[in-house]
Enzyme design. Structure first.
Site, PDB file in Angstrom:
ATOM      1  N   GLU A   1      -0.922   4.788  14.112  1.00  0.00           N
ATOM      2  CA  GLU A   1      -0.460   5.851  13.076  1.00  0.00           C
ATOM      3  C   GLU A   1      -0.779   7.268  13.881  1.00  0.00           C
ATOM      4  O   GLU A   1       0.177   8.199  13.909  1.00  0.00           O
ATOM      5  CB  GLU A   1      -1.239   5.946  11.763  1.00  0.00           C
ATOM      6  CG  GLU A   1      -0.961   7.209  10.997  1.00  0.00           C
ATOM      7  CD  GLU A   1      -1.796   7.247   9.787  1.00  0.00           C
ATOM      8  OE1 GLU A   1      -1.270   8.273   8.881  1.00  0.00           O
ATOM      9  OE2 GLU A   1      -2.598   6.508   9.609  1.00  0.00           O
TER      10      GLU A   1
ATOM     11  N   LYS B   1      -9.771   8.036   2.997  1.00  0.00           N
ATOM     12  CA  LYS B   1     -10.116   6.545   2.636  1.00  0.00           C
ATOM     13  C   LYS B   1     -11.539   6.047   2.973  1.00  0.00           C
ATOM     14  O   LYS B   1     -12.172   5.461   2.860  1.00  0.00           O
ATOM     15  CB  LYS B   1      -9.205   5.561   3.325  1.00  0.00           C
ATOM     16  CG  LYS B   1      -7.934   5.421   2.395  1.00  0.00           C
ATOM     17  CD  LYS B   1      -6.941   4.445   3.218  1.00  0.00           C
ATOM     18  CE  LYS B   1      -5.502   4.551   2.453  1.00  0.00           C
ATOM     19  NZ  LYS B   1      -4.572   5.554   2.643  1.00  0.00           N
TER      20      LYS B   1
ATOM     21  N   HIS C   1      -9.844   1.830   0.242  1.00  0.00           N
ATOM     22  CA  HIS C   1      -8.409   1.876   0.196  1.00  0.00           C
ATOM     23  C   HIS C   1      -7.969   1.271  -1.210  1.00  0.00           C
ATOM     24  O   HIS C   1      -8.215   0.037  -1.601  1.00  0.00           O
ATOM     25  CB  HIS C   1      -7.973   0.840   1.093  1.00  0.00           C
ATOM     26  CG  HIS C   1      -6.485   0.601   1.665  1.00  0.00           C
ATOM     27  ND1 HIS C   1      -5.569   1.410   0.994  1.00  0.00           N
ATOM     28  CD2 HIS C   1      -5.691  -0.143   2.490  1.00  0.00           C
ATOM     29  CE1 HIS C   1      -4.552   1.378   1.414  1.00  0.00           C
ATOM     30  NE2 HIS C   1      -4.581   0.420   2.269  1.00  0.00           N
TER      31      HIS C   1
ATOM     32  N   PHE D   1       1.817  -3.305   3.876  1.00  0.00           N
ATOM     33  CA  PHE D   1       2.001  -4.725   4.578  1.00  0.00           C
ATOM     34  C   PHE D   1       3.670  -5.192   4.088  1.00  0.00           C
ATOM     35  O   PHE D   1       4.080  -5.003   2.892  1.00  0.00           O
ATOM     36  CB  PHE D   1       1.233  -6.026   3.898  1.00  0.00           C
ATOM     37  CG  PHE D   1      -0.180  -6.122   4.653  1.00  0.00           C
ATOM     38  CD1 PHE D   1      -0.313  -5.107   5.526  1.00  0.00           C
ATOM     39  CD2 PHE D   1      -1.121  -6.836   4.171  1.00  0.00           C
ATOM     40  CE1 PHE D   1      -1.865  -5.145   6.170  1.00  0.00           C
ATOM     41  CE2 PHE D   1      -2.421  -6.985   4.561  1.00  0.00           C
ATOM     42  CZ  PHE D   1      -2.789  -6.211   5.636  1.00  0.00           C
TER      43      PHE D   1
ATOM     44  N   HIS E   1      -2.513   7.872   6.568  1.00  0.00           N
ATOM     45  CA  HIS E   1      -2.881   6.545   5.959  1.00  0.00           C
ATOM     46  C   HIS E   1      -4.279   6.166   6.367  1.00  0.00           C
ATOM     47  O   HIS E   1      -4.860   5.580   5.460  1.00  0.00           O
ATOM     48  CB  HIS E   1      -1.729   5.476   6.151  1.00  0.00           C
ATOM     49  CG  HIS E   1      -1.710   4.292   5.576  1.00  0.00           C
ATOM     50  ND1 HIS E   1      -1.715   4.150   4.265  1.00  0.00           N
ATOM     51  CD2 HIS E   1      -2.154   3.129   6.149  1.00  0.00           C
ATOM     52  CE1 HIS E   1      -1.905   2.866   3.738  1.00  0.00           C
ATOM     53  NE2 HIS E   1      -2.113   1.977   5.088  1.00  0.00           N
TER      54      HIS E   1
ATOM     55  N   CYS F   1       0.668  -1.117  -0.077  1.00  0.00           N
ATOM     56  CA  CYS F   1      -0.087   0.070   0.157  1.00  0.00           C
ATOM     57  C   CYS F   1       0.967   1.287  -0.047  1.00  0.00           C
ATOM     58  O   CYS F   1       0.295   2.309   0.157  1.00  0.00           O
ATOM     59  CB  CYS F   1      -0.949   0.058   1.250  1.00  0.00           C
ATOM     60  SG  CYS F   1      -2.054  -1.530   1.449  1.00  0.00           S
TER      61      CYS F   1
END
Length: 407
Positions: A313, A331, A336, A395, A302, A163
């Protein structure tokens, strides 16, 4: 050779998202906090545990030549159409091909073509497999087709960092300009993976929101009721340019500037969020841009709407910047977009600075007290800010932070 602290002008913007077919439509929808998430209408979704996603409102193949579109995976179609928009927005510049580079990332690549061709193989045998199968499924396909379209000879790059791919592509573009290897870079991210396998796989990880009955409120970053992300698709591409090169061709003011980038790796867990790694990325972006934490007015987070990820975060932002910036999570509207998400956030951040408005985060009815940030909710917030931070995490422990500035 350019200075390591040289920024890059952003002279062209292109986007194709669940909120709109271009940048103008997407930005208007973001400021109005519109929803791009809906129930999947495809037959293959009926038996899936999660049946909601954020899909494009337009067909990316419609803007391409029919013969060309047939050779391309959906993500490649998006990349080519969006890159054309960004190039046109930059004024269709006349640039030395040996000074033009491409950096377009993707998290998964042409998975749709891979699955389709595997079905063809199983049902029709090897002679029925398309001769275009490999170019359609390879993860560097979007970047490669864009380089062919514009004759870019300074290098074609395809970051594949989950991502964080799109954000890392912009960081790479900045490096290419600073190193004197390119005058212009077409950079961004793309993803087209709203498909049975990916939906089922993310659902098995318990990563997706299961709110099939209420898709418009399923993605709620920073809210106490958040329960997973919503998968989306789209593309976001910018044209980065050396400032003196842009001025020489008559550009008086860019959309904004890419001031710096910070990249770190967490090396702690294949999927879990790591606040310490995120702090390193944020602080590296500040050093790279020679910007103080107190000067950052906006954070495009994010924030995917996962229980652990959003808090990690939030803590990283507070540790690296403090709690003063206005924070938003788009998002909540787009879902996403995986490898395209960081590049789209960068476009939103640039427009926030340029237009003096931060789009709100949708669906925040009960802000998690553990977040502890100034999250913009309800309606867009007007103001004047000089710089904005974009976070993008993937990831595998990929952490990328971008620092953007006003024109």
């Amino acid at each position: 050779m350019q200075s390591s602290t040289t920024d890059a002008w952003v002279t062209g913007l292109g986007a194709m998202t669940p909120l709109g077919a271009d940048v103008t439509a997407t930005w208007s929808a973001m400021r109005a906090a519109e929803n791009g998430i809906d129930e999947l209408k495809e037959d293959w979704a009926e038996d899936l545990p999660v049946r909601i996603a954020a899909q494009l409102r337009n067909d990316p193949a419609a803007s391409l030549e029919r013969t060309a579109a047939r050779k391309l995976d959906r993500c490649e179609q998006m990349a080519l159409a969006t890159a054309r928009d960004a190039w046109a927005d930059a004024g269709t510049p006349d640039v030395d091909p040996e000074r033009l580079a491409v950096a377009i990332g993707t998290g998964i690549g042409g998975v749709g073509s891979l699955l389709d061709q595997n079905r063809v193989l199983a049902t029709g045998g090897p002679r029925r497999v398309s001769p275009y199968a490999v170019p359609m499924l390879m993860a560097n396909g979007p970047a490669a087709w864009v380089s062919l379209e514009f004759g870019a000879l300074a290098g074609v790059h395809a970051p594949v960092s989950a991502c964080a791919s799109g954000a890392e592509a912009l960081a790479l573009g900045l490096d290419l300009i600073r190193a004197g290897r390119a005058d212009m870079v077409i950079a961004g991210g793309v993803e087209a993976s709203v498909l049975p396998l990916t939906m089922a796989a993310f659902a098995r990880m318990m990563a997706l929101s299961p709110d099939n009955e209420d898709p418009t409120h399923a993605c709620r970053p920073f809210d106490t009721g958040r329960n997973g992300f919503v998968l989306g698709e789209g593309a976001a591409i910018v044209v980065l340019e050396r400032a003196d090169h842009a001025r020489a061709r008559g550009v008086e003011a860019p959309h904004g500037r890419l001031l710096g980038a910070g990249i770190s790796s967490s090396a702690s867990h294949i999927t879990a969020s790591d606040a310490a790694g995120q702090v390193r990325a944020i602080r590296r972006s500040l050093r790279d841009a020679d910007t103080a934490p107190g000067d950052v007015g906006i954070v495009h987070a994010h924030a995917t709407s996962t229980p652990q990820g959003d808090v990690a975060e939030a803590h990283a932002i507070a540790a690296a910047l403090g709690t003063h910036p206005a924070v938003t999570a788009t998002k909540s509207m787009t879902g996403h977009l995986l490898g395209a998400s960081g590049a789209l956030s960068a476009i939103a951040a640039l427009l926030s600075l340029r237009d003096g408005t931060v789009p709100p985060t949708r669906n925040v009815q009960d802000l998690d007290p553990d977040v502890g940030l100034d999250v913009v909710t309800g309606t867009a917030r007007p103001g004047h800010w000089d710089s904005a931070l974009v976070n993008s995490f993937g990831f595998g422990g990929h952490n990328v932070s971008l620092l953007l500035g006003r024109p």
